[in-house]
Scaffold this motif. Sequence first.
Motif, PDB file in Angstrom:
ATOM      1  N   SER A 275      35.395  88.432 -34.596  1.00 59.25           N
ATOM      2  CA  SER A 275      34.504  87.317 -34.880  1.00 59.25           C
ATOM      3  C   SER A 275      35.067  86.441 -35.994  1.00 59.25           C
ATOM      4  CB  SER A 275      33.115  87.839 -35.263  1.00 59.25           C
ATOM      5  OG  SER A 275      32.269  86.783 -35.639  1.00 59.25           O
ATOM      6  N   THR A 276      35.610  87.076 -37.041  1.00 52.66           N
ATOM      7  CA  THR A 276      36.194  86.322 -38.144  1.00 52.66           C
ATOM      8  C   THR A 276      37.425  85.557 -37.688  1.00 52.66           C
ATOM      9  OG1 THR A 276      35.393  87.973 -39.721  1.00 52.66           O
ATOM     10  CG2 THR A 276      37.113  86.487 -40.487  1.00 52.66           C
ATOM     11  N   LEU A 277      38.262  86.183 -36.877  1.00 55.80           N
ATOM     12  CA  LEU A 277      39.449  85.513 -36.342  1.00 55.80           C
ATOM     13  C   LEU A 277      39.050  84.305 -35.504  1.00 55.80           C
ATOM     14  CD1 LEU A 277      42.417  85.223 -35.553  1.00 55.80           C
ATOM     15  CD2 LEU A 277      42.068  87.015 -33.835  1.00 55.80           C
ATOM     16  N   LEU A 278      38.070  84.475 -34.635  1.00 57.45           N
ATOM     17  CA  LEU A 278      37.620  83.357 -33.803  1.00 57.45           C
ATOM     18  C   LEU A 278      37.054  82.231 -34.660  1.00 57.45           C
ATOM     19  CD1 LEU A 278      37.131  82.153 -31.039  1.00 57.45           C
ATOM     20  CD2 LEU A 278      34.992  83.449 -30.900  1.00 57.45           C
TER      21      LEU A 278
ATOM     22  N   ASN B 282      43.407  91.647 -28.776  1.00 57.23           N
ATOM     23  CA  ASN B 282      42.066  92.080 -28.365  1.00 57.23           C
ATOM     24  C   ASN B 282      41.173  90.893 -28.026  1.00 57.23           C
ATOM     25  OD1 ASN B 282      42.762  94.760 -28.732  1.00 57.23           O
ATOM     26  ND2 ASN B 282      41.979  94.849 -30.827  1.00 57.23           N
ATOM     27  N   LEU B 283      41.305  89.813 -28.788  1.00 61.62           N
ATOM     28  CA  LEU B 283      40.479  88.641 -28.518  1.00 61.62           C
ATOM     29  C   LEU B 283      40.893  87.977 -27.207  1.00 61.62           C
ATOM     30  CD1 LEU B 283      38.103  87.337 -29.913  1.00 61.62           C
ATOM     31  CD2 LEU B 283      39.682  85.840 -31.146  1.00 61.62           C
ATOM     32  N   ARG B 284      42.182  87.926 -26.940  1.00 57.84           N
ATOM     33  CA  ARG B 284      42.652  87.385 -25.657  1.00 57.84           C
ATOM     34  C   ARG B 284      42.125  88.214 -24.489  1.00 57.84           C
ATOM     35  NH1 ARG B 284      48.809  86.358 -27.605  1.00 57.84           N
ATOM     36  NH2 ARG B 284      48.703  84.099 -27.991  1.00 57.84           N
ATOM     37  N   ARG B 285      42.093  89.524 -24.680  1.00 56.43           N
ATOM     38  CA  ARG B 285      41.616  90.406 -23.612  1.00 56.43           C
ATOM     39  C   ARG B 285      40.158  90.109 -23.261  1.00 56.43           C
ATOM     40  NH1 ARG B 285      39.188  95.147 -24.297  1.00 56.43           N
ATOM     41  NH2 ARG B 285      39.845  95.223 -26.482  1.00 56.43           N
TER      42      ARG B 285
END
Length: 221
Positions: free
Chosen positions: A155-158, A196-199
């Motif tokens: 969430s922080t990365l996004l 993980n976010l791409r997945r």
Amino acid sequence: MRILVVEDDELIARGIVSGLRAYGLTADTVPSAARAELALAHADCDAVVLDRGLPDGDGLDWLARLRRGGNPVPVLLLTARDAVEDRIAGLQSGADDYLVKPFDLGELVARLHALMRRSGGRSTNVVEAGPLRFDPSSGRAWLEGAPVELSRRESTLLACLMQAEGRCLTAEQIKDRLYGLDQEVGSNAVNVHVHNLRRKLGSDAIETVRGRGYRLGWLRP
């Protein structure tokens, strides 16, 4: 969102940092104006929570110097001084908001998110990019209308990629937003979170810019 807490009372500082982290924010604390200057010079911070009574001077003096130097980082004054004159002095020195101790942690978090909305020119929490809708204040995301479960780091990365509005962020800049100064970070930590976010969002959600870093694919300039 990465927050710098400038507070010389160690017990209060630890409580604020622990509380902000529990709400999914990245937070660090320093006990003086001099340490705050060093922290801002070496790390990207989204906002500052500032106490007035610091061991090396009035927090307002440091804030005024910060603004004279052209630093626009949002600053929330968190102080026991509740007189109207103190509030006016704080806002005139460059503070963006003012909260009186004792305070509710939920209100502090809500005010910090409000500061980020205003600095980003938004009137609502939810932001959109391509098929994605995201609420940074809650960490909730929807892809083509369907909810997506995100971890706190994801969430922080996004949030930081969307805040960049299509600009490329280096791995070091992303690491600064994801982890505090006191946390040990593996060399491939950012790559793992990007993977993980791409997945969860699709391979085109995050674009790798060779030799530079990452950006949100749906917000490519």
